[in-house]
Design a protein around this motif. Structure first.
Motif, PDB file in Angstrom:
ATOM      1  N   THR A  95      -6.319   6.469  -4.071  1.00  0.00           N
ATOM      2  CA  THR A  95      -7.259   5.871  -3.119  1.00  0.00           C
ATOM      3  C   THR A  95      -7.971   4.709  -3.794  1.00  0.00           C
ATOM      4  OG1 THR A  95      -9.003   7.437  -3.773  1.00  0.00           O
ATOM      5  CG2 THR A  95      -7.571   8.056  -1.931  1.00  0.00           C
ATOM      6  N   THR A  96      -7.888   3.550  -3.174  1.00  0.00           N
ATOM      7  CA  THR A  96      -8.451   2.335  -3.754  1.00  0.00           C
ATOM      8  C   THR A  96      -8.649   1.286  -2.663  1.00  0.00           C
ATOM      9  OG1 THR A  96      -8.007   0.478  -5.275  1.00  0.00           O
ATOM     10  CG2 THR A  96      -6.092   1.594  -4.336  1.00  0.00           C
ATOM     11  N   PRO A  97      -9.691   0.468  -2.770  1.00  0.00           N
ATOM     12  CA  PRO A  97      -9.867  -0.610  -1.786  1.00  0.00           C
ATOM     13  C   PRO A  97      -8.902  -1.771  -2.014  1.00  0.00           C
ATOM     14  CG  PRO A  97     -11.610  -0.701  -3.423  1.00  0.00           C
ATOM     15  CD  PRO A  97     -10.848   0.557  -3.701  1.00  0.00           C
ATOM     16  N   HIS A  98      -8.203  -1.743  -3.165  1.00  0.00           N
ATOM     17  CA  HIS A  98      -7.336  -2.864  -3.533  1.00  0.00           C
ATOM     18  C   HIS A  98      -5.879  -2.593  -3.143  1.00  0.00           C
ATOM     19  CE1 HIS A  98     -10.894  -4.186  -5.618  1.00  0.00           C
ATOM     20  NE2 HIS A  98     -10.875  -3.111  -6.392  1.00  0.00           N
ATOM     21  N   THR A  99      -5.647  -2.384  -1.865  1.00  0.00           N
ATOM     22  CA  THR A  99      -4.300  -2.164  -1.351  1.00  0.00           C
ATOM     23  C   THR A  99      -4.260  -2.603   0.104  1.00  0.00           C
ATOM     24  OG1 THR A  99      -2.560  -0.515  -0.969  1.00  0.00           O
ATOM     25  CG2 THR A  99      -4.831   0.202  -0.629  1.00  0.00           C
ATOM     26  N   LYS A 132       4.060  13.458   5.486  1.00  0.00           N
ATOM     27  CA  LYS A 132       4.482  13.650   4.099  1.00  0.00           C
ATOM     28  C   LYS A 132       3.464  14.487   3.333  1.00  0.00           C
ATOM     29  CE  LYS A 132       7.062   9.294   3.853  1.00  0.00           C
ATOM     30  NZ  LYS A 132       7.216   7.990   3.148  1.00  0.00           N
ATOM     31  N   LYS A 133       3.960  15.442   2.568  1.00  0.00           N
ATOM     32  CA  LYS A 133       3.095  16.291   1.748  1.00  0.00           C
ATOM     33  C   LYS A 133       2.451  15.417   0.677  1.00  0.00           C
ATOM     34  CE  LYS A 133       3.272  20.709  -0.738  1.00  0.00           C
ATOM     35  NZ  LYS A 133       4.134  21.808  -1.237  1.00  0.00           N
ATOM     36  N   THR A 134       1.128  15.376   0.647  1.00  0.00           N
ATOM     37  CA  THR A 134       0.447  14.347  -0.143  1.00  0.00           C
ATOM     38  C   THR A 134      -0.712  14.884  -0.971  1.00  0.00           C
ATOM     39  OG1 THR A 134       0.956  12.705   1.573  1.00  0.00           O
ATOM     40  CG2 THR A 134      -0.766  12.128  -0.020  1.00  0.00           C
ATOM     41  N   ALA A 135      -0.817  14.345  -2.195  1.00  0.00           N
ATOM     42  CA  ALA A 135      -1.975  14.582  -3.055  1.00  0.00           C
ATOM     43  C   ALA A 135      -2.755  13.270  -3.130  1.00  0.00           C
ATOM     44  CB  ALA A 135      -1.533  15.004  -4.454  1.00  0.00           C
ATOM     45  N   PHE A 136      -4.013  13.296  -2.704  1.00  0.00           N
ATOM     46  CA  PHE A 136      -4.867  12.111  -2.730  1.00  0.00           C
ATOM     47  C   PHE A 136      -5.675  12.092  -4.029  1.00  0.00           C
ATOM     48  CE2 PHE A 136      -4.334  13.185   1.799  1.00  0.00           C
ATOM     49  CZ  PHE A 136      -3.830  11.989   2.281  1.00  0.00           C
ATOM     50  N   VAL A 137      -5.561  10.997  -4.772  1.00  0.00           N
ATOM     51  CA  VAL A 137      -6.250  10.886  -6.057  1.00  0.00           C
ATOM     52  C   VAL A 137      -7.503  10.032  -5.902  1.00  0.00           C
ATOM     53  CG1 VAL A 137      -6.077  10.241  -8.491  1.00  0.00           C
ATOM     54  CG2 VAL A 137      -4.029  11.018  -7.251  1.00  0.00           C
ATOM     55  N   PHE A 138      -8.636  10.589  -6.305  1.00  0.00           N
ATOM     56  CA  PHE A 138      -9.910   9.872  -6.308  1.00  0.00           C
ATOM     57  C   PHE A 138     -10.341   9.663  -7.751  1.00  0.00           C
ATOM     58  CE2 PHE A 138      -9.587  12.074  -2.303  1.00  0.00           C
ATOM     59  CZ  PHE A 138     -10.035  11.135  -1.381  1.00  0.00           C
ATOM     60  N   GLY A 139     -10.608   8.403  -8.099  1.00  0.00           N
ATOM     61  CA  GLY A 139     -10.896   8.069  -9.489  1.00  0.00           C
ATOM     62  C   GLY A 139     -12.365   8.135  -9.854  1.00  0.00           C
ATOM     63  N   GLY A 148       2.089   5.673  -3.901  1.00  0.00           N
ATOM     64  CA  GLY A 148       1.532   4.779  -2.912  1.00  0.00           C
ATOM     65  C   GLY A 148       0.022   4.736  -3.019  1.00  0.00           C
ATOM     66  N   PHE A 149      -0.584   3.906  -2.178  1.00  0.00           N
ATOM     67  CA  PHE A 149      -2.038   3.732  -2.233  1.00  0.00           C
ATOM     68  C   PHE A 149      -2.595   3.693  -0.819  1.00  0.00           C
ATOM     69  CE2 PHE A 149      -0.095   1.863  -5.948  1.00  0.00           C
ATOM     70  CZ  PHE A 149      -0.807   2.477  -6.973  1.00  0.00           C
ATOM     71  N   LEU A 150      -3.889   3.942  -0.732  1.00  0.00           N
ATOM     72  CA  LEU A 150      -4.524   4.046   0.576  1.00  0.00           C
ATOM     73  C   LEU A 150      -5.958   3.558   0.484  1.00  0.00           C
ATOM     74  CD1 LEU A 150      -4.342   5.246   3.508  1.00  0.00           C
ATOM     75  CD2 LEU A 150      -5.245   7.372   2.534  1.00  0.00           C
ATOM     76  N   LYS A 151      -6.404   2.859   1.531  1.00  0.00           N
ATOM     77  CA  LYS A 151      -7.794   2.423   1.554  1.00  0.00           C
ATOM     78  C   LYS A 151      -8.413   2.709   2.913  1.00  0.00           C
ATOM     79  CE  LYS A 151      -7.219  -2.430   3.058  1.00  0.00           C
ATOM     80  NZ  LYS A 151      -7.467  -3.846   2.676  1.00  0.00           N
ATOM     81  N   ILE A 152      -9.724   2.824   2.887  1.00  0.00           N
ATOM     82  CA  ILE A 152     -10.501   2.972   4.116  1.00  0.00           C
ATOM     83  C   ILE A 152     -10.987   1.568   4.495  1.00  0.00           C
ATOM     84  CG2 ILE A 152     -12.574   3.973   5.141  1.00  0.00           C
ATOM     85  CD1 ILE A 152     -12.336   6.206   2.992  1.00  0.00           C
ATOM     86  N   PRO A 153     -10.669   1.091   5.673  1.00  0.00           N
ATOM     87  CA  PRO A 153     -11.102  -0.262   6.062  1.00  0.00           C
ATOM     88  C   PRO A 153     -12.633  -0.378   6.050  1.00  0.00           C
ATOM     89  CG  PRO A 153      -9.439   0.562   7.569  1.00  0.00           C
ATOM     90  CD  PRO A 153      -9.871   1.725   6.729  1.00  0.00           C
TER      91      PRO A 153
END
Length: 222
Positions: free
Chosen positions: A113-117, A128-135, A151-156
């Motif tokens: 999870t990152t805003p830079h994506t 998809k079976k997913t593990a979300f990583v928070f840094g 992969g990466f994901l961001k919250i708008p």
């Protein structure tokens, strides 16, 4: 707790309402999604994520503790830590690598999870079976996660600030993906065997002096 008779004996210490609540909650639990906390050092943040996982039915929580020990504040978690399964990776230089290996062996794709994506939450494929990583606070996910995640994901966001508190971000993401997941045909619930194992664990955690009660039962029946 492999002994069925013992489990049934311990169930006698619970009210029917409590046992029914356990089964109702278990029906909404999932391992389709999980959360990884990478070096979170503020107990308030990690504890709030624990509470969020419980609220949205995520049964497992992974913690990577390279530089900081993950601590749970009972005041913030409100007892939710009792109902989750924790997987801790600590005291080893290869913590994050071992965590990723473990997750992939269980069929998870790993999403940082990152805003830079460019991938936004609304476009995320929940099937998809997913593990979300928070840094870690402020710095975000590590270079290892950036180089090895699937992969990466961001919250708008449309304000001047480009990042959310980790506990808020986790709540937004888990609420969104679990809600969408339950509208799919994916078999997202726990297996009957998993439910049985967790139920037995919850029964024990609910009873005061359970070790003494078990000892008494075993002495009486052996």
């Amino acid at each position: 707790m492999a002994n069925k008779d013992l489990r049934e004996y311990l169930e006698g210490y619970l009210t029917d309402r409590r046992k029914a609540l356990f089964k109702t909650v278990l029906a909404e639990r999932t391992r389709h999604f999980t959360v990884v906390l990478e070096d979170i050092y503020q107990a308030h943040n990690s504890s709030a994520v624990v509470r969020t996982c419980d609220i949205f039915g995520v049964q497992d929580l992974y913690t990577v503790e390279n530089n900081y020990i993950n601590k749970v504040s009972r005041h913030v978690a409100k007892g939710s830590q009792k109902w989750l399964d924790f997987h801790r990776f600590k005291e080893d230089g290869d913590n994050i690598e071992n965590c990723f290996k473990d997750l992939r062996s269980k069929g998870y794709q790993i999403v940082g999870t990152t805003p830079h994506t460019e991938t936004v939450l609304s476009d995320f494929d929940v099937t998809k079976k997913t593990a979300f990583v928070f840094g870690v606070e402020k710095e975000g996910i590590s270079d290892y996660v950036k180089d090895n995640a699937d992969g990466f994901l961001k919250i708008p966001m449309v304000g001047f600030t480009e990042s959310l508190n980790i506990s808020v971000a986790a709540a937004i993401i888990l609420q969104d993906v679990t809600t969408k997941l339950k509208k799919t045909a994916i078999d997202w619930q726990l297996s009957e065997e998993e439910k049985e194992t967790i139920y037995a664990d919850w029964v024990e955690k609910t009873i005061k002096n359970v070790d003494k009660i078990k000892e008494h039962y075993l002495n009486k029946n052996n």
